[in-house]
Design a protein around this motif. Sequence first.
Motif, mmCIF file in Angstrom:
data_model
loop_
_atom_site.group_PDB
_atom_site.id
_atom_site.type_symbol
_atom_site.label_atom_id
_atom_site.label_comp_id
_atom_site.label_asym_id
_atom_site.label_seq_id
_atom_site.Cartn_x
_atom_site.Cartn_y
_atom_site.Cartn_z
ATOM 1 N N LEU A 38 45.006 42.538 36.707
ATOM 2 C CA LEU A 38 45.451 43.479 37.728
ATOM 3 C C LEU A 38 46.718 42.896 38.330
ATOM 4 C CD1 LEU A 38 41.979 44.100 39.319
ATOM 5 C CD2 LEU A 38 43.412 45.893 38.344
ATOM 6 N N LEU A 39 47.831 43.557 38.086
ATOM 7 C CA LEU A 39 49.126 43.040 38.503
ATOM 8 C C LEU A 39 49.720 43.967 39.553
ATOM 9 C CD1 LEU A 39 51.658 41.181 37.987
ATOM 10 C CD2 LEU A 39 52.316 42.805 36.224
ATOM 11 N N GLY A 44 48.815 45.593 47.671
ATOM 12 C CA GLY A 44 48.782 46.823 46.906
ATOM 13 C C GLY A 44 47.386 47.306 46.567
ATOM 14 N N GLY A 45 46.375 46.466 46.799
ATOM 15 C CA GLY A 45 45.000 46.892 46.542
ATOM 16 C C GLY A 45 44.345 46.201 45.360
ATOM 17 N N LYS A 46 45.054 45.269 44.704
ATOM 18 C CA LYS A 46 44.449 44.649 43.510
ATOM 19 C C LYS A 46 43.319 43.697 43.879
ATOM 20 C CE LYS A 46 48.241 41.279 43.138
ATOM 21 N NZ LYS A 46 48.638 41.381 44.561
ATOM 22 N N THR A 47 43.507 42.923 44.965
ATOM 23 C CA THR A 47 42.433 42.024 45.383
ATOM 24 C C THR A 47 41.223 42.815 45.868
ATOM 25 O OG1 THR A 47 43.905 40.198 45.868
ATOM 26 C CG2 THR A 47 41.821 40.211 47.023
ATOM 27 N N THR A 48 41.488 43.921 46.575
ATOM 28 C CA THR A 48 40.389 44.776 47.012
ATOM 29 C C THR A 48 39.580 45.249 45.806
ATOM 30 O OG1 THR A 48 41.735 45.510 48.858
ATOM 31 C CG2 THR A 48 39.816 46.857 48.312
ATOM 32 N N GLU A 163 44.068 35.479 42.077
ATOM 33 C CA GLU A 163 45.281 34.657 42.204
ATOM 34 C C GLU A 163 44.964 33.185 41.938
ATOM 35 O OE1 GLU A 163 48.312 35.718 42.761
ATOM 36 O OE2 GLU A 163 48.288 37.511 44.015
ATOM 37 N N PRO A 164 44.361 32.862 40.800
ATOM 38 C CA PRO A 164 43.856 31.498 40.622
ATOM 39 C C PRO A 164 44.962 30.464 40.530
ATOM 40 C CG PRO A 164 43.729 32.695 38.561
ATOM 41 C CD PRO A 164 44.134 33.687 39.602
ATOM 42 N N VAL A 192 38.644 39.256 34.445
ATOM 43 C CA VAL A 192 39.484 40.159 35.240
ATOM 44 C C VAL A 192 40.270 39.279 36.189
ATOM 45 C CG1 VAL A 192 39.584 42.160 36.746
ATOM 46 C CG2 VAL A 192 37.718 41.938 35.101
ATOM 47 N N HIS A 193 41.583 39.330 36.080
ATOM 48 C CA HIS A 193 42.452 38.356 36.711
ATOM 49 C C HIS A 193 43.451 39.095 37.597
ATOM 50 C CE1 HIS A 193 45.117 34.584 35.847
ATOM 51 N NE2 HIS A 193 45.725 35.284 36.767
ATOM 52 N N VAL A 194 43.554 38.671 38.858
ATOM 53 C CA VAL A 194 44.489 39.312 39.779
ATOM 54 C C VAL A 194 45.686 38.395 39.987
ATOM 55 C CG1 VAL A 194 44.828 39.735 42.245
ATOM 56 C CG2 VAL A 194 42.938 40.810 41.061
ATOM 57 N N THR A 195 46.876 38.950 39.860
ATOM 58 C CA THR A 195 48.065 38.140 40.129
ATOM 59 C C THR A 195 49.223 39.030 40.549
ATOM 60 O OG1 THR A 195 49.632 36.555 39.220
ATOM 61 C CG2 THR A 195 48.790 38.208 37.715
ATOM 62 N N HIS A 196 50.195 38.400 41.233
ATOM 63 C CA HIS A 196 51.417 39.137 41.556
ATOM 64 C C HIS A 196 52.556 38.634 40.663
ATOM 65 C CE1 HIS A 196 51.738 35.438 43.907
ATOM 66 N NE2 HIS A 196 53.033 35.572 43.743
#
Lengths: 353, 307, 274
Positions: A38-39, A44-48, A163-164, A192-196
């Motif tokens: 999830l980029l 923007g709502g990705k962590t949510t 955001e690891p 499932v990986h969240v990052t900016h």
Amino acid sequence: MSNSVLAVEATGIAKSYGTVQALKPTDLRIEPNEYYVLLGPSGGGKTTTLRLIAGLVRPTAGRISIYGQDVTELAPDKRSTSMVFQSYALFPHMTVEENVAYGLTLRRMPRDEIRAEVSRMLDLVGLNGYDNRRPHELSGGQQQRVQLARSLVLHSDILLLDEPLAALDAKLRKDMCLELKNIQKTVGVTFVHVTHNQEEAMTVADRIGLVAGGELVEQGSPEAIYNRPEKRFTADFIGENNIFDGTATGAGLDIGGRVLGLPTPAETGREISLSVRSEDMRLLDGEPKPEGWQALSGTLIDKVYLGLIGSSVVRLESGQDITVRQVGAMSSGEVGASVTVAWPTEAGRIHLS
Amino acid sequence: MSQPTTTGGRRQPASSPLSDLLTGERGLGRYAFYLPLAFLIAFFVVPMLLTLVWSVFERTNFWMEPGFTFGAYADFFGSARFENFLRAMKSSAISVLVAFVLGFPIAVFVRSSVPEKAQHKAILLFILPFMISEVIRIFALRPILGRHGVLNDALIGSGLIDDPISIFIYTPTGVVIGEVMSYLPFMVFCGFLAMESVPRYIFEVCDDLGSDTLTTLRRVIVPLAAPGILAATIFIFINGIGVFLIPDILGGPGAVNAGTLVLNAISALDFPLAMAIAAIMLVILMALLLIGHWLFDLTKLLDPAKR
Amino acid sequence: MMREYGNPWAHRAKWLYLIFVVVALMSPVLHTVTISFNEHGFGAADYDFTLVYYFDLFRNEEILAALGWTFWLAFVVVVVTLPMGILSAKFYQTTRWKVPFLLLMLAPLFIPADIMAAALLVYFKTLSRFFSDTFGLEWFDLSMTTAVIGQVLWCLPYVFVVVLVTMARYHAEQTEAARICGATAWRAFWDVEFPQIKAGVFSATAFTVILSFNEYTRTNFLKGGFETFPTYIVSYMLNTGMTPETYAMSGLVSMTSIVIVGAVLLLALRKEQA
């Protein structure tokens, strides 16, 4: 297990805090064994989205299923998900071994089995021999490895990463990216990986979902998202693209006085955007415009040499700034000189929204 | 690469259904968080508000009965009690002033000149007196302040005076001394708390601009620390009027404040009068807090986000 | 930091003043403790160290009974106040009404002890009449229970603040991590958060013991059928003035507090060095 069952299937999930919509109703489908990223920009709502899957946040609408099982009403400890946090998530009063073993101790697994599992996982993440250290004695990268081991040891269906790598420096982040990808292949669990960070996303992802403004804007493979973005936002966010907004006419795109050729015809009268990657553009050094190319003239206002790539910024007559990146050769023009930017017509991509 | 075996989204629970009933997300346990709130409402808010109701009840021989009369208030305002009350207010106001003059500079000094790390420790020194029983502290002043007490002995010994001074105790001055000794630390705490939000460079800027200490204090520091000073002022003022121990132990035979009046009314089984005085104290406290809040948002003191 | 071009003597004078004020505030108590060990009592020219007045205290049945009640009361108050303090700090962290809740929690500190005690006394009398007239129950008769309620109201704000300050240093991600590892909210609290706020809870406990042990006004209004050490001392002092016995009693109360505070500070210092 049939392959038609999705690892994660969210239908219409939404989250709002009072009047603030953190996530608008969204559908999300993640395949088994997929590395999904999830980029998007922060806020923007990705962590949510990630926390909704983990059960740390209760959705205000919609349902979430993991491998066909509706988990919407399940607390985080009852779901088969694990999570790696950005920082501060290791238990500072426990050793590395106790941290990794924590989830297994809760399951009342026999001690020697726990020991074996923990050391297997520490091996996997490359922290053999660190069992008795405390978290504060480890570097940032090592702490994230411990978190990874603590999550993997539970053999959950889904591994969530929030955001690891954000707290690590650039070089380490690159190495860790490749390693994450390898570990995911080895264990075969859905990540499932969240990052900016775009580069991070491109490195690890099988598929990227672009999240911004509380919406899932677009998703696809890294290659597709980079080369064939469907939305204007995607073109703007991923890579370095030059975007022209205007109205479609029979001849092409009217950007206020100039008409640019389009790769494929667009519906006349419609507001559309055309994006061209900066590396697909060239500065013409006096030579004529090749056949099938589009050209615009402007003033060279900046030149940066970055080793492999030379980057030039050209201000068009309309006032818009265009970035041109060329491998090797730099434009011979001086800053302030009049130049012409050109690109092959078929390199352009049309965005209807 | 191995095909993962999934658990189908649900994990083998580590807890039993029974423990979930008590401590789970939707278990009974979540109501426990409302316990302190319920306790405070039942045993603090309700009784304090009921003083207003009881104060208009009819007095009976040993108790009171529901009614609507301002007898207790007439009794309070129309007798020497009211004069005593006003005198207590005056003495309390003097105590506030003395505590400010003696205590506030300490807060300024600690904030402006003590190393950042040692500030809290320096301020914590002022908690020590609070660790000793209030009654003991006040009683212990008797042998210090008396005609043959330590203070007079020291003054005579140093040749400053020839005859012992008898104004230190069993007088209105004695009450002020007791109040300052008891409540001065509050001025230090609240002053410091308010100034924690003042960046330290402010003090240096004032130095650089060459303003003298008093001007800095009056124009810059006091306005910035105003919420803290006000909180301490209200606290000391209300306790000065309300706590009967100090006039009882250090004041003369005529030393009376609201606390003494309440105590006497209860001894005389005049409960409506006692409750009327309590209600008046409550109204004064609320009024002062409201005025303070209106002047300088007092929640700033409590809410770090607003600092 | 000291202001580098300031007058160092002015700085030292200010420190001296600060220390002087602390000592001055403590002086009556220190004086009382000193006198309590003097065989000749207050005002005598000679000073001979003795423990005889303290031994006398421990031979006095009434005093021993009062001490027993005081410690029992302090114990019950700690057992009630600590969980409530932790719960209220948790409630504060999750509630949307932070400022009103904080004001409510701290309000009992602002109301003079005797005013609050008087209101509670009348409240308990009313409740007690209601329960005995309606159900024949002896609820809310003046007793240990009513004294505990009065003291909890007094101690709760302090415990709340101390626990809240300690919790502020804790990273909530750890609770989430524990939940995701499979811990219930309850387990996550005990396994992960509690070990990290232990120090604060410990200071809060010591604080509560001291506050309860020293409390006079509320206890005196609300107790039923027993004397605590402070209420015993005060009635004794009001009757007989300051005698060698009262000095010893005051000394005992003060030194108990000093020993508890000293122990807490020592532990805190040792932890800081470790």
